[in-house]
Design a protein around this motif. Structure first.
Motif, PDB file in Angstrom:
ATOM      1  N   GLY A  79       6.665  11.506  -0.395  1.00 29.72           N
ATOM      2  CA  GLY A  79       7.132  11.132   0.940  1.00 29.72           C
ATOM      3  C   GLY A  79       6.176  11.560   2.032  1.00 29.72           C
ATOM      4  O   GLY A  79       5.961  10.837   3.002  1.00 29.72           O
ATOM      5  N   PHE A  80       5.587  12.747   1.885  1.00 28.16           N
ATOM      6  CA  PHE A  80       4.593  13.201   2.859  1.00 28.16           C
ATOM      7  C   PHE A  80       3.393  12.253   2.896  1.00 28.16           C
ATOM      8  O   PHE A  80       2.887  11.911   3.955  1.00 28.16           O
ATOM      9  CB  PHE A  80       4.127  14.616   2.548  1.00 28.16           C
ATOM     10  N   CYS A 123       2.025   9.634   6.096  1.00 24.41           N
ATOM     11  CA  CYS A 123       0.676   9.574   6.675  1.00 24.41           C
ATOM     12  C   CYS A 123       0.213   8.137   6.878  1.00 24.41           C
ATOM     13  O   CYS A 123      -0.659   7.876   7.712  1.00 24.41           O
ATOM     14  CB  CYS A 123      -0.311  10.330   5.791  1.00 24.41           C
ATOM     15  N   ILE A 124       0.788   7.222   6.143  1.00 24.52           N
ATOM     16  CA  ILE A 124       0.467   5.801   6.313  1.00 24.52           C
ATOM     17  C   ILE A 124       1.433   5.146   7.288  1.00 24.52           C
ATOM     18  O   ILE A 124       1.031   4.362   8.143  1.00 24.52           O
ATOM     19  CB  ILE A 124       0.509   5.076   4.954  1.00 24.52           C
ATOM     20  N   SER A 125       2.716   5.473   7.177  1.00 32.44           N
ATOM     21  CA  SER A 125       3.711   4.765   7.988  1.00 32.44           C
ATOM     22  C   SER A 125       3.701   5.165   9.456  1.00 32.44           C
ATOM     23  O   SER A 125       4.017   4.336  10.313  1.00 32.44           O
ATOM     24  CB  SER A 125       5.110   4.966   7.401  1.00 32.44           C
ATOM     25  N   ILE A 174       0.837  -1.203   0.000  1.00 34.80           N
ATOM     26  CA  ILE A 174       0.000   0.000   0.000  1.00 34.80           C
ATOM     27  C   ILE A 174       0.871   1.252   0.000  1.00 34.80           C
ATOM     28  O   ILE A 174       0.599   2.205  -0.731  1.00 34.80           O
ATOM     29  CB  ILE A 174      -0.957  -0.009   1.212  1.00 34.80           C
ATOM     30  N   MET A 175       1.933   1.229   0.789  1.00 34.01           N
ATOM     31  CA  MET A 175       2.808   2.401   0.843  1.00 34.01           C
ATOM     32  C   MET A 175       3.486   2.643  -0.502  1.00 34.01           C
ATOM     33  O   MET A 175       3.594   3.785  -0.947  1.00 34.01           O
ATOM     34  CB  MET A 175       3.854   2.240   1.945  1.00 34.01           C
ATOM     35  N   MET A 180       3.024   5.881  -2.762  1.00 36.48           N
ATOM     36  CA  MET A 180       4.234   6.635  -3.077  1.00 36.48           C
ATOM     37  C   MET A 180       4.347   6.888  -4.576  1.00 36.48           C
ATOM     38  O   MET A 180       4.534   8.023  -5.008  1.00 36.48           O
ATOM     39  CB  MET A 180       5.478   5.872  -2.586  1.00 36.48           C
ATOM     40  N   PHE A 181       4.198   5.856  -5.391  1.00 31.89           N
ATOM     41  CA  PHE A 181       4.379   6.036  -6.827  1.00 31.89           C
ATOM     42  C   PHE A 181       3.197   6.745  -7.487  1.00 31.89           C
ATOM     43  O   PHE A 181       3.379   7.504  -8.438  1.00 31.89           O
ATOM     44  CB  PHE A 181       4.660   4.688  -7.503  1.00 31.89           C
ATOM     45  N   THR A 182       1.991   6.526  -6.964  1.00 33.21           N
ATOM     46  CA  THR A 182       0.827   7.215  -7.517  1.00 33.21           C
ATOM     47  C   THR A 182       0.911   8.716  -7.263  1.00 33.21           C
ATOM     48  O   THR A 182       0.709   9.524  -8.178  1.00 33.21           O
ATOM     49  CB  THR A 182      -0.471   6.648  -6.917  1.00 33.21           C
TER      50      THR A 182
END
Length: 117
Positions: free
Chosen positions: A39-40, A44-46, A3-4, A8-10
């Protein structure tokens, strides 16, 4: 992790495309800005997932090795234990607890992803 990486790539591709279409930044600068925003979004997920992982590790280390471990260390029991304090809903849980250390994580993820991508 999947998911991360997807986020990230999207986010990177969308921000880079928008920056290139606006003609404000050159291609290299738009890639750096897109990496920063990516990265921001990843932070928010990590941040909450790292907090839950740390809580599980803390709970596991508190139990002694000789005792039978009956405590549960899954996500739902960890969240339930921290959201409900003294039988009352802790409304500040999400802003104060789950995202504690979020500013530092934003800086770390933002700069790392900006350079990485």
């Amino acid at each position: 992790q999947m998911i991360m990486n997807t986020v990230m790539f999207t986010v990177f591709n969308e921000v880079k495309e928008a920056a290139n279409q606006s003609s404000i930044l050159d291609e290299n600068s738009s890639a750096l800005v897109a990496g920063l925003f990516s990265g921001f979004a990843t932070a928010c997920i990590s941040t909450p997932t790292d907090w839950i992982k740390i809580q599980a590790q803390i709970s596991l280390s508190k139990s002694s090795g000789n005792e039978k471990q009956t405590a549960r260390y899954d996500v739902s029991s960890i969240l339930k234990r921290h959201i409900w304090k003294d039988g009352k809903f802790d409304g500040s849980f999400f802003s104060r607890t789950l995202y504690s250390g979020h500013v530092a994580n934003l800086g770390r993820e933002g700069v790392f992803t900006m350079v990485y991508l």
